[in-house]
Design a protein around this motif. Sequence first.
Motif, PDB file in Angstrom:
ATOM      1  N   CYS A  60       0.828  -1.214   0.000  1.00  0.00           N
ATOM      2  CA  CYS A  60       0.000   0.000   0.000  1.00  0.00           C
ATOM      3  C   CYS A  60       0.859   1.260   0.000  1.00  0.00           C
ATOM      4  N   VAL A  61       2.011   1.219   0.664  1.00  0.00           N
ATOM      5  CA  VAL A  61       2.925   2.355   0.622  1.00  0.00           C
ATOM      6  C   VAL A  61       3.393   2.565  -0.815  1.00  0.00           C
ATOM      7  N   ILE A  62       3.707   1.476  -1.506  1.00  0.00           N
ATOM      8  CA  ILE A  62       4.131   1.559  -2.906  1.00  0.00           C
ATOM      9  C   ILE A  62       2.996   2.115  -3.759  1.00  0.00           C
ATOM     10  N   ALA A  63       1.778   1.591  -3.575  1.00  0.00           N
ATOM     11  CA  ALA A  63       0.631   2.017  -4.379  1.00  0.00           C
ATOM     12  C   ALA A  63       0.288   3.489  -4.146  1.00  0.00           C
ATOM     13  N   THR A  64       0.291   3.932  -2.901  1.00  0.00           N
ATOM     14  CA  THR A  64      -0.039   5.335  -2.641  1.00  0.00           C
ATOM     15  C   THR A  64       1.068   6.252  -3.143  1.00  0.00           C
ATOM     16  N   ASP A  67       0.387   6.697  -6.750  1.00  0.00           N
ATOM     17  CA  ASP A  67      -0.751   7.600  -6.928  1.00  0.00           C
ATOM     18  C   ASP A  67      -0.314   9.057  -6.796  1.00  0.00           C
ATOM     19  N   ILE A  68       0.482   9.332  -5.785  1.00  0.00           N
ATOM     20  CA  ILE A  68       0.941  10.699  -5.540  1.00  0.00           C
ATOM     21  C   ILE A  68       1.827  11.182  -6.682  1.00  0.00           C
ATOM     22  N   GLN A  69       2.736  10.319  -7.163  1.00  0.00           N
ATOM     23  CA  GLN A  69       3.629  10.703  -8.263  1.00  0.00           C
ATOM     24  C   GLN A  69       2.862  10.979  -9.547  1.00  0.00           C
ATOM     25  N   SER A  70       1.778  10.264  -9.777  1.00  0.00           N
ATOM     26  CA  SER A  70       1.002  10.461 -11.008  1.00  0.00           C
ATOM     27  C   SER A  70       0.010  11.615 -10.879  1.00  0.00           C
ATOM     28  N   GLY A  71      -0.080  12.197  -9.690  1.00  0.00           N
ATOM     29  CA  GLY A  71      -0.989  13.315  -9.489  1.00  0.00           C
ATOM     30  C   GLY A  71      -2.386  12.900  -9.079  1.00  0.00           C
ATOM     31  N   PHE A  76      -7.971   7.321   0.487  1.00  0.00           N
ATOM     32  CA  PHE A  76      -8.660   6.050   0.285  1.00  0.00           C
ATOM     33  C   PHE A  76      -9.680   5.860   1.386  1.00  0.00           C
ATOM     34  N   PRO A  77     -10.957   5.963   1.030  1.00  0.00           N
ATOM     35  CA  PRO A  77     -12.000   5.846   2.047  1.00  0.00           C
ATOM     36  C   PRO A  77     -12.210   4.431   2.550  1.00  0.00           C
TER      37      PRO A  77
END
Length: 84
Positions: A60-64, A67-71, A76-77
């Motif tokens: 999840c750290v990798i996935a978030t 997400d942040i790098q791609s804007g 995540f609710p």
Amino acid sequence: MVGTVVVRQCARCLDWGVPRLREGLCWSCSNWLKHRPTRASCARCRRIGHVDGDGLCRPCVIATGEDIQSGDNAAFPGGAQLHL
């Protein structure tokens, strides 16, 4: 064969093309487990495992981070399925 390198996939983060694994894990995941002994439900995917100070597992750290790098919005609710 001499000099053959076996390439595998990390069992935890699913990184592909890892030439060296330690007990089925890439070095990054192995290090994650060593330095984060706390096991709890991940705040994002709800999977029980080793979490960081924010309550997130390594996938999840990798996935978030991606997400942040791609804007994209990294909020995540609810849970997100990262593992089958």
